[in-house]
Motif scaffolding. Structure first.
Motif, PDB file in Angstrom:
ATOM      1  N   THR A  38       0.923  -1.176   0.033  1.00  0.00           N
ATOM      2  CA  THR A  38       0.020  -0.116  -0.037  1.00  0.00           C
ATOM      3  C   THR A  38       0.723   1.354   0.003  1.00  0.00           C
ATOM      4  OG1 THR A  38      -0.218   0.245   2.410  1.00  0.00           O
ATOM      5  CG2 THR A  38      -1.836  -0.972   1.268  1.00  0.00           C
ATOM      6  N   ILE A  39       0.259   2.182  -0.574  1.00  0.00           N
ATOM      7  CA  ILE A  39       0.984   3.696  -0.374  1.00  0.00           C
ATOM      8  C   ILE A  39       0.037   4.682   0.162  1.00  0.00           C
ATOM      9  CG2 ILE A  39       2.186   5.705  -1.667  1.00  0.00           C
ATOM     10  CD1 ILE A  39       2.722   3.309  -3.883  1.00  0.00           C
ATOM     11  N   ASN A  40       0.307   5.079   1.356  1.00  0.00           N
ATOM     12  CA  ASN A  40      -0.554   6.297   1.892  1.00  0.00           C
ATOM     13  C   ASN A  40       0.025   7.700   1.433  1.00  0.00           C
ATOM     14  OD1 ASN A  40      -2.197   4.556   3.280  1.00  0.00           O
ATOM     15  ND2 ASN A  40      -0.579   4.510   5.106  1.00  0.00           N
ATOM     16  N   ILE A  41      -0.963   8.126   0.835  1.00  0.00           N
ATOM     17  CA  ILE A  41      -0.500   9.817   0.215  1.00  0.00           C
ATOM     18  C   ILE A  41      -1.327  10.753   1.477  1.00  0.00           C
ATOM     19  CG2 ILE A  41      -0.760  11.287  -1.484  1.00  0.00           C
ATOM     20  CD1 ILE A  41      -1.039   9.036  -3.366  1.00  0.00           C
ATOM     21  N   SER A  42      -0.476  11.775   1.953  1.00  0.00           N
ATOM     22  CA  SER A  42      -0.869  12.585   2.755  1.00  0.00           C
ATOM     23  C   SER A  42      -0.497  13.983   2.317  1.00  0.00           C
ATOM     24  CB  SER A  42      -0.175  12.593   4.199  1.00  0.00           C
ATOM     25  OG  SER A  42      -0.632  11.246   4.717  1.00  0.00           O
ATOM     26  N   LEU A  43      -1.191  15.010   2.759  1.00  0.00           N
ATOM     27  CA  LEU A  43      -0.744  16.442   2.239  1.00  0.00           C
ATOM     28  C   LEU A  43      -1.083  17.297   3.208  1.00  0.00           C
ATOM     29  CD1 LEU A  43      -0.659  18.391  -0.492  1.00  0.00           C
ATOM     30  CD2 LEU A  43      -3.211  18.290  -0.522  1.00  0.00           C
ATOM     31  N   TYR A  44      -0.148  18.389   3.388  1.00  0.00           N
ATOM     32  CA  TYR A  44      -0.137  19.442   4.298  1.00  0.00           C
ATOM     33  C   TYR A  44      -1.032  20.484   3.741  1.00  0.00           C
ATOM     34  CZ  TYR A  44       3.774  17.904   6.954  1.00  0.00           C
ATOM     35  OH  TYR A  44       4.736  17.266   7.728  1.00  0.00           O
ATOM     36  N   ARG A  45      -2.022  20.820   4.433  1.00  0.00           N
ATOM     37  CA  ARG A  45      -3.354  21.750   4.073  1.00  0.00           C
ATOM     38  C   ARG A  45      -3.435  22.809   4.909  1.00  0.00           C
ATOM     39  NH1 ARG A  45      -8.156  18.165   2.154  1.00  0.00           N
ATOM     40  NH2 ARG A  45      -7.475  17.667   0.134  1.00  0.00           N
ATOM     41  N   THR A  46      -3.446  23.886   4.683  1.00  0.00           N
ATOM     42  CA  THR A  46      -3.646  25.163   5.643  1.00  0.00           C
ATOM     43  C   THR A  46      -5.198  25.433   5.964  1.00  0.00           C
ATOM     44  OG1 THR A  46      -3.498  26.865   3.780  1.00  0.00           O
ATOM     45  CG2 THR A  46      -1.441  26.245   4.976  1.00  0.00           C
ATOM     46  N   ASP A  47      -5.954  24.646   5.175  1.00  0.00           N
ATOM     47  CA  ASP A  47      -7.533  24.994   5.245  1.00  0.00           C
ATOM     48  C   ASP A  47      -8.095  23.815   6.007  1.00  0.00           C
ATOM     49  OD1 ASP A  47      -7.040  23.180   3.209  1.00  0.00           O
ATOM     50  OD2 ASP A  47      -8.746  24.155   1.862  1.00  0.00           O
ATOM     51  N   GLU A  54      -2.559  15.624   6.192  1.00  0.00           N
ATOM     52  CA  GLU A  54      -3.920  15.109   6.115  1.00  0.00           C
ATOM     53  C   GLU A  54      -3.896  13.696   5.132  1.00  0.00           C
ATOM     54  OE1 GLU A  54      -8.343  16.052   4.950  1.00  0.00           O
ATOM     55  OE2 GLU A  54      -7.148  17.865   5.607  1.00  0.00           O
ATOM     56  N   LEU A  55      -4.265  12.431   5.499  1.00  0.00           N
ATOM     57  CA  LEU A  55      -4.252  11.540   4.628  1.00  0.00           C
ATOM     58  C   LEU A  55      -5.308  11.849   3.514  1.00  0.00           C
ATOM     59  CD1 LEU A  55      -3.459   8.503   4.015  1.00  0.00           C
ATOM     60  CD2 LEU A  55      -5.190   7.596   5.170  1.00  0.00           C
ATOM     61  N   ILE A  56      -4.869  11.838   2.252  1.00  0.00           N
ATOM     62  CA  ILE A  56      -5.983  12.162   1.226  1.00  0.00           C
ATOM     63  C   ILE A  56      -6.051  10.683   0.131  1.00  0.00           C
ATOM     64  CG2 ILE A  56      -5.355  14.536   1.044  1.00  0.00           C
ATOM     65  CD1 ILE A  56      -3.704  13.954  -1.433  1.00  0.00           C
ATOM     66  N   ASN A  57      -5.262   9.916   0.371  1.00  0.00           N
ATOM     67  CA  ASN A  57      -5.335   8.684  -0.638  1.00  0.00           C
ATOM     68  C   ASN A  57      -4.726   7.636  -0.269  1.00  0.00           C
ATOM     69  OD1 ASN A  57      -6.345   7.338  -2.877  1.00  0.00           O
ATOM     70  ND2 ASN A  57      -5.381   8.423  -4.320  1.00  0.00           N
ATOM     71  N   VAL A  58      -5.124   6.457  -0.362  1.00  0.00           N
ATOM     72  CA  VAL A  58      -4.625   5.107  -0.343  1.00  0.00           C
ATOM     73  C   VAL A  58      -4.471   4.311  -1.415  1.00  0.00           C
ATOM     74  CG1 VAL A  58      -4.354   2.976   0.909  1.00  0.00           C
ATOM     75  CG2 VAL A  58      -5.307   5.052   2.030  1.00  0.00           C
ATOM     76  N   VAL A  59      -3.137   4.203  -2.016  1.00  0.00           N
ATOM     77  CA  VAL A  59      -2.978   3.384  -3.554  1.00  0.00           C
ATOM     78  C   VAL A  59      -2.765   2.052  -3.253  1.00  0.00           C
ATOM     79  CG1 VAL A  59      -1.578   3.419  -5.442  1.00  0.00           C
ATOM     80  CG2 VAL A  59      -2.317   5.518  -4.398  1.00  0.00           C
ATOM     81  N   GLY A  60      -3.490   1.122  -4.049  1.00  0.00           N
ATOM     82  CA  GLY A  60      -2.917  -0.113  -3.855  1.00  0.00           C
ATOM     83  C   GLY A  60      -3.865  -1.124  -3.638  1.00  0.00           C
ATOM     84  N   TYR A  99       5.285   4.304   1.548  1.00  0.00           N
ATOM     85  CA  TYR A  99       5.268   3.199   1.173  1.00  0.00           C
ATOM     86  C   TYR A  99       5.471   1.948   1.913  1.00  0.00           C
ATOM     87  CZ  TYR A  99       6.262   5.434  -3.598  1.00  0.00           C
ATOM     88  OH  TYR A  99       6.241   5.837  -4.918  1.00  0.00           O
ATOM     89  N   SER A 100       4.569   1.070   2.069  1.00  0.00           N
ATOM     90  CA  SER A 100       4.333   0.041   3.045  1.00  0.00           C
ATOM     91  C   SER A 100       4.742  -1.344   2.414  1.00  0.00           C
ATOM     92  CB  SER A 100       2.854  -0.023   3.872  1.00  0.00           C
ATOM     93  OG  SER A 100       2.852   1.002   4.314  1.00  0.00           O
ATOM     94  N   TYR A 101       5.300  -1.873   3.039  1.00  0.00           N
ATOM     95  CA  TYR A 101       5.858  -3.377   2.715  1.00  0.00           C
ATOM     96  C   TYR A 101       5.305  -4.393   3.456  1.00  0.00           C
ATOM     97  CZ  TYR A 101       8.685  -0.733  -0.651  1.00  0.00           C
ATOM     98  OH  TYR A 101       9.172   0.270  -1.767  1.00  0.00           O
ATOM     99  N   GLU A 102       4.648  -5.675   3.174  1.00  0.00           N
ATOM    100  CA  GLU A 102       4.170  -6.542   4.265  1.00  0.00           C
ATOM    101  C   GLU A 102       5.260  -7.752   3.911  1.00  0.00           C
ATOM    102  OE1 GLU A 102       0.146  -7.342   3.733  1.00  0.00           O
ATOM    103  OE2 GLU A 102      -0.475  -5.404   4.366  1.00  0.00           O
ATOM    104  N   GLY A 103       5.019  -8.888   4.825  1.00  0.00           N
ATOM    105  CA  GLY A 103       5.837  -9.951   4.476  1.00  0.00           C
ATOM    106  C   GLY A 103       6.470 -10.227   5.476  1.00  0.00           C
ATOM    107  N   GLU A 160       1.761  10.256 -11.856  1.00  0.00           N
ATOM    108  CA  GLU A 160       0.604  10.219 -12.825  1.00  0.00           C
ATOM    109  C   GLU A 160      -0.360   9.422 -11.964  1.00  0.00           C
ATOM    110  OE1 GLU A 160       2.076   8.451 -16.362  1.00  0.00           O
ATOM    111  OE2 GLU A 160       3.513  10.165 -16.680  1.00  0.00           O
ATOM    112  N   TRP A 161      -0.047   8.740 -10.972  1.00  0.00           N
ATOM    113  CA  TRP A 161      -1.282   7.972 -10.361  1.00  0.00           C
ATOM    114  C   TRP A 161      -1.769   8.644  -9.028  1.00  0.00           C
ATOM    115  CZ3 TRP A 161       1.374   7.309  -5.634  1.00  0.00           C
ATOM    116  CH2 TRP A 161       2.654   7.414  -5.729  1.00  0.00           C
ATOM    117  N   LEU A 162      -1.176   9.678  -8.897  1.00  0.00           N
ATOM    118  CA  LEU A 162      -1.936  10.667  -7.787  1.00  0.00           C
ATOM    119  C   LEU A 162      -3.142  11.004  -7.806  1.00  0.00           C
ATOM    120  CD1 LEU A 162      -1.153  11.748  -5.005  1.00  0.00           C
ATOM    121  CD2 LEU A 162      -0.236  13.694  -6.052  1.00  0.00           C
TER     122      LEU A 162
END
Length: 162
Positions: A38-47, A54-60, A99-103, A160-162
């Motif tokens: 999985t890939i956690n995508i977070s963004l710094y927001r001022t609003d 802030e977590l905005i998307n989880v890919v994978g 970027y999270s790796y399991e196993g 491109e995958w964001l």
């Protein structure tokens, strides 16, 4: 007779030990080269009133092709040439990519991904800790960038995958 038998057993054990250590090395290489789960995508927001970044998307989840694409993008980015970041007033957005790796050896890698107002993109790997978290966007761009450091950044293509 007992000494001879003991000697043979020790000899067998010693001869099998290198084979066992090589198998362990292969497992570590496989873990190092595997695609993230999985890939956690977070963004710094001022609003926002939420904890930043802030977590905005989880890919994978259920998309191995997208995970491979994200892994290849990161790999290409960290192998690119170093570049200087623009001044903070030119920075448009600051993301944190986990970027999270399991196993057998689960782990996470953290990257800061920055976009500027001229369409340039930069990435830097860093060690994430609670000092990067703030409430209601109270961390300024300058504070975030100074905390991670202004050196070691690499210019990359846009995600491109964001």
């Amino acid at each position: 007779m007992k000494i001879r038998m003991l000697f043979i057993m020790v000899l067998l054990i010693v001869s099998f030990m290198p084979a066992c250590s090589k198998a362990g090395d292969n497992k570590n290489q496989e873990t190092h080269n595997q695609n993230p789960t999985t890939i956690n995508i977070s963004l710094y927001r001022t609003d926002s009133t939420k904890v930043q970044p802030e977590l905005i998307n989880v890919v994978g989840v259920g998309d191995p092709h997208l995970l491979k694409q994200a892994y290849d993008w990161k790999k290409d980015g960290i192998q690119s040439i170093q570049a200087a970041l623009p001044y903070p007033d030119k920075i448009d957005r600051i993301y944190v990519l986990q970027y999270s790796y399991e196993g057998a050896n689960p782990r996470s890698e953290y990257f800061m991904y920055v976009t500027d107002s001229e369409g340039n993109n930069y990435i830097k790997q860093f060690e994430y800790n609670g000092s990067y978290d703030s409430y209601q966007g109270s961390l300024k761009k300058e504070d975030i960038l100074n905390k991670i450091g202004l050196d070691g950044w690499k210019k990359v293509s846009a995600i491109e995958w964001l």
